[in-house]
Design a protein around this motif. Structure first.
Motif, PDB file in Angstrom:
ATOM      1  N   VAL A   1       0.846  -1.196   0.000  1.00 37.12           N
ATOM      2  CA  VAL A   1       0.000   0.000   0.000  1.00 37.12           C
ATOM      3  C   VAL A   1       0.880   1.243   0.000  1.00 37.12           C
ATOM      4  N   ASP A   2       0.421   2.271  -0.667  1.00 39.10           N
ATOM      5  CA  ASP A   2       1.180   3.516  -0.778  1.00 39.10           C
ATOM      6  C   ASP A   2       0.658   4.514   0.249  1.00 39.10           C
ATOM      7  N   LEU A   3       1.077   4.297   1.513  1.00 37.20           N
ATOM      8  CA  LEU A   3       0.671   5.170   2.600  1.00 37.20           C
ATOM      9  C   LEU A   3       1.887   5.525   3.439  1.00 37.20           C
ATOM     10  N   SER A   4       1.773   6.581   4.212  1.00 38.17           N
ATOM     11  CA  SER A   4       2.855   6.960   5.121  1.00 38.17           C
ATOM     12  C   SER A   4       2.944   5.960   6.278  1.00 38.17           C
ATOM     13  N   GLY A   5       4.074   5.982   6.974  1.00 38.93           N
ATOM     14  CA  GLY A   5       4.264   5.072   8.093  1.00 38.93           C
ATOM     15  C   GLY A   5       3.233   5.260   9.185  1.00 38.93           C
ATOM     16  N   ILE A   6       2.897   6.518   9.479  1.00 37.19           N
ATOM     17  CA  ILE A   6       1.896   6.811  10.506  1.00 37.19           C
ATOM     18  C   ILE A   6       0.529   6.263  10.100  1.00 37.19           C
ATOM     19  N   ALA A   7       0.168   6.441   8.818  1.00 36.02           N
ATOM     20  CA  ALA A   7      -1.124   5.947   8.343  1.00 36.02           C
ATOM     21  C   ALA A   7      -1.190   4.419   8.413  1.00 36.02           C
ATOM     22  N   ILE A   8      -0.094   3.757   8.046  1.00 33.80           N
ATOM     23  CA  ILE A   8      -0.056   2.294   8.130  1.00 33.80           C
ATOM     24  C   ILE A   8      -0.158   1.851   9.584  1.00 33.80           C
ATOM     25  N   GLY A   9       0.568   2.540  10.473  1.00 37.51           N
ATOM     26  CA  GLY A   9       0.494   2.216  11.891  1.00 37.51           C
ATOM     27  C   GLY A   9      -0.903   2.408  12.445  1.00 37.51           C
ATOM     28  N   ALA A  10      -1.581   3.467  11.996  1.00 41.02           N
ATOM     29  CA  ALA A  10      -2.955   3.709  12.450  1.00 41.02           C
ATOM     30  C   ALA A  10      -3.889   2.604  11.985  1.00 41.02           C
ATOM     31  N   LEU A  11      -3.717   2.146  10.743  1.00 41.00           N
ATOM     32  CA  LEU A  11      -4.552   1.067  10.212  1.00 41.00           C
ATOM     33  C   LEU A  11      -4.341  -0.226  10.999  1.00 41.00           C
ATOM     34  N   VAL A  12      -3.081  -0.554  11.245  1.00 41.75           N
ATOM     35  CA  VAL A  12      -2.771  -1.753  12.031  1.00 41.75           C
ATOM     36  C   VAL A  12      -3.318  -1.618  13.448  1.00 41.75           C
ATOM     37  N   GLY A  13      -3.156  -0.432  14.043  1.00 46.82           N
ATOM     38  CA  GLY A  13      -3.642  -0.212  15.403  1.00 46.82           C
ATOM     39  C   GLY A  13      -5.148  -0.334  15.506  1.00 46.82           C
ATOM     40  N   ILE A  14      -5.869   0.179  14.512  1.00 45.88           N
ATOM     41  CA  ILE A  14      -7.338   0.092  14.528  1.00 45.88           C
ATOM     42  C   ILE A  14      -7.789  -1.363  14.489  1.00 45.88           C
ATOM     43  N   VAL A  15      -7.168  -2.160  13.615  1.00 46.07           N
ATOM     44  CA  VAL A  15      -7.540  -3.582  13.525  1.00 46.07           C
ATOM     45  C   VAL A  15      -7.210  -4.302  14.835  1.00 46.07           C
ATOM     46  N   PHE A  16      -6.068  -3.978  15.433  1.00 48.66           N
ATOM     47  CA  PHE A  16      -5.671  -4.606  16.691  1.00 48.66           C
ATOM     48  C   PHE A  16      -6.659  -4.253  17.804  1.00 48.66           C
ATOM     49  N   VAL A  17      -7.058  -2.992  17.852  1.00 43.96           N
ATOM     50  CA  VAL A  17      -8.018  -2.541  18.867  1.00 43.96           C
ATOM     51  C   VAL A  17      -9.374  -3.210  18.666  1.00 43.96           C
ATOM     52  N   ILE A  18      -9.820  -3.318  17.412  1.00 47.73           N
ATOM     53  CA  ILE A  18     -11.089  -4.000  17.135  1.00 47.73           C
ATOM     54  C   ILE A  18     -11.025  -5.447  17.598  1.00 47.73           C
ATOM     55  N   SER A  19      -9.900  -6.099  17.371  1.00 46.91           N
ATOM     56  CA  SER A  19      -9.730  -7.483  17.811  1.00 46.91           C
ATOM     57  C   SER A  19      -9.864  -7.593  19.324  1.00 46.91           C
ATOM     58  N   ILE A  20      -9.228  -6.676  20.050  1.00 46.34           N
ATOM     59  CA  ILE A  20      -9.301  -6.703  21.523  1.00 46.34           C
ATOM     60  C   ILE A  20     -10.739  -6.518  21.994  1.00 46.34           C
ATOM     61  N   LEU A  21     -11.424  -5.517  21.424  1.00 44.66           N
ATOM     62  CA  LEU A  21     -12.790  -5.203  21.859  1.00 44.66           C
ATOM     63  C   LEU A  21     -13.754  -6.355  21.547  1.00 44.66           C
ATOM     64  N   VAL A  22     -13.666  -6.887  20.331  1.00 46.99           N
ATOM     65  CA  VAL A  22     -14.575  -7.974  19.940  1.00 46.99           C
ATOM     66  C   VAL A  22     -14.324  -9.220  20.788  1.00 46.99           C
ATOM     67  N   THR A  23     -13.054  -9.578  20.957  1.00 46.12           N
ATOM     68  CA  THR A  23     -12.725 -10.782  21.741  1.00 46.12           C
ATOM     69  C   THR A  23     -13.124 -10.615  23.199  1.00 46.12           C
ATOM     70  N   THR A  24     -12.873  -9.438  23.757  1.00 45.12           N
ATOM     71  CA  THR A  24     -13.253  -9.189  25.150  1.00 45.12           C
ATOM     72  C   THR A  24     -14.760  -9.330  25.328  1.00 45.12           C
ATOM     73  N   PHE A  25     -15.518  -8.733  24.408  1.00 45.02           N
ATOM     74  CA  PHE A  25     -16.981  -8.815  24.487  1.00 45.02           C
ATOM     75  C   PHE A  25     -17.458 -10.266  24.392  1.00 45.02           C
ATOM     76  N   VAL A  26     -16.898 -11.009  23.456  1.00 48.94           N
ATOM     77  CA  VAL A  26     -17.313 -12.410  23.281  1.00 48.94           C
ATOM     78  C   VAL A  26     -16.963 -13.237  24.514  1.00 48.94           C
ATOM     79  N   MET A  27     -15.756 -13.057  25.041  1.00 51.63           N
ATOM     80  CA  MET A  27     -15.335 -13.848  26.205  1.00 51.63           C
ATOM     81  C   MET A  27     -16.156 -13.511  27.445  1.00 51.63           C
ATOM     82  N   LYS A  28     -16.480 -12.228  27.619  1.00 46.40           N
ATOM     83  CA  LYS A  28     -17.276 -11.828  28.784  1.00 46.40           C
ATOM     84  C   LYS A  28     -18.711 -12.340  28.699  1.00 46.40           C
ATOM     85  N   ASN A  29     -19.190 -12.573  27.494  1.00 48.09           N
ATOM     86  CA  ASN A  29     -20.570 -13.048  27.307  1.00 48.09           C
ATOM     87  C   ASN A  29     -20.606 -14.486  26.782  1.00 48.09           C
ATOM     88  N   LEU A  30     -19.504 -15.207  26.975  1.00 50.20           N
ATOM     89  CA  LEU A  30     -19.414 -16.548  26.413  1.00 50.20           C
ATOM     90  C   LEU A  30     -20.444 -17.494  27.015  1.00 50.20           C
TER      91      LEU A  30
END
Length: 242
Positions: free
Chosen positions: A124-153
């Motif tokens: 992808v043709d993006l700056s380092g900060i933009a790539i880091g933000a994209l990776v961080g957003i996906v990582f945060v979504i993973s944490i939130l979704v997994t936490t919600f599922v585990m708490k309501n398992l």
């Protein structure tokens, strides 16, 4: 093809976030603490994106230091998981302390974020900060979704007519399983990188390194299933004696 590569990289980022989400979900961590962790990981992803060109990730992952970090984390997870299970069966809940081993940023997670940023920068043709933000957003979504599922398992499994309730015993079993994964990774990753570097220029679709990886993953899956079954039997016996 580039789109598929991006999806694959972001999917791997999502999988790495599961460790933190599982730790938060099976513990009594509140959503405010989860939010702070998410913010911390997002900042780490931004930093990884900014400095991704200054670090030789391949050399680090195949170095003795990376193996030592993996082994140290594995031992902490194994010890924490065993203590969590033993204390729970003794009538004491220490999961509010031992879960920190799972959720706090570790060198392995930071290396995974850095590798993901480097891999994305090649497609992808993006700056380092933009790539880091994209990776961080996906990582945060993973944490939130997994936490919600585990708490309501327990509620989710109840709707599927499955009797399951996440307890500190389950958290301990998960910690042991992930610890074993890190222990195997400490051996496989440097060997795989060295084997890939030394491999001849003749393309090979499937070789010994791939077999080692698959065998290790299969062994971990079998052990994890056996460990979970043993934990379930232990809970059943404990409930019958009460």
């Amino acid at each position: 093809m580039a789109t598929l590569i991006v999806i694959g990289i972001l999917s791997s980022v999502f999988i790495f976030g599961l460790k933190t989400g599982i730790g938060c979900g099976f513990s009594k961590t509140g959503w405010k603490a989860v939010g702070v962790l998410c913010l911390l990981y997002f900042v780490i992803a931004l930093v990884a994106g900014y400095f991704m060109d200054a670090i030789d990730v391949t050399s680090f992952m195949s170095s003795p230091l990376a193996a030592a970090i993996h082994i140290t984390l594995a031992l902490f997870l194994l010890a924490g998981g065993i203590v969590t299970m033993k204390k729970w069966h003794a009538g004491c809940d220490v999961s509010n302390k031992t879960f920190l081993i799972l959720v706090f940023p570790c060198p392995v997670c930071m290396a995974a974020l850095l590798v993901s940023c480097v891999a994305l920068s090649t497609v992808v043709d993006l700056s380092g900060i933009a790539i880091g933000a994209l990776v961080g957003i996906v990582f945060v979504i993973s944490i939130l979704v997994t936490t919600f599922v585990m708490k309501n398992l327990s509620k989710i499994t109840a709707k599927l007519h499955i009797n399951f309730s996440g307890t500190p015993d389950t958290l301990g079993a998960v910690m042991v399983f992930i610890g074993l994964f890190y222990l195997v990774a400490a051996i496989m990753i440097p060997a795989y990188i060295n084997a890939s570097t030394a491999r001849s220029s003749i393309p090979s679709s499937f070789g010994t390194p791939e077999l080692i990886v698959l065998a290790g993953v299969a062994a971990l899956i079998v052990f994890g299933a056996a460990l979970t079954a043993a934990a379930d039997r232990s809970r059943e016996k404990a409930s019958k004696t009460e």
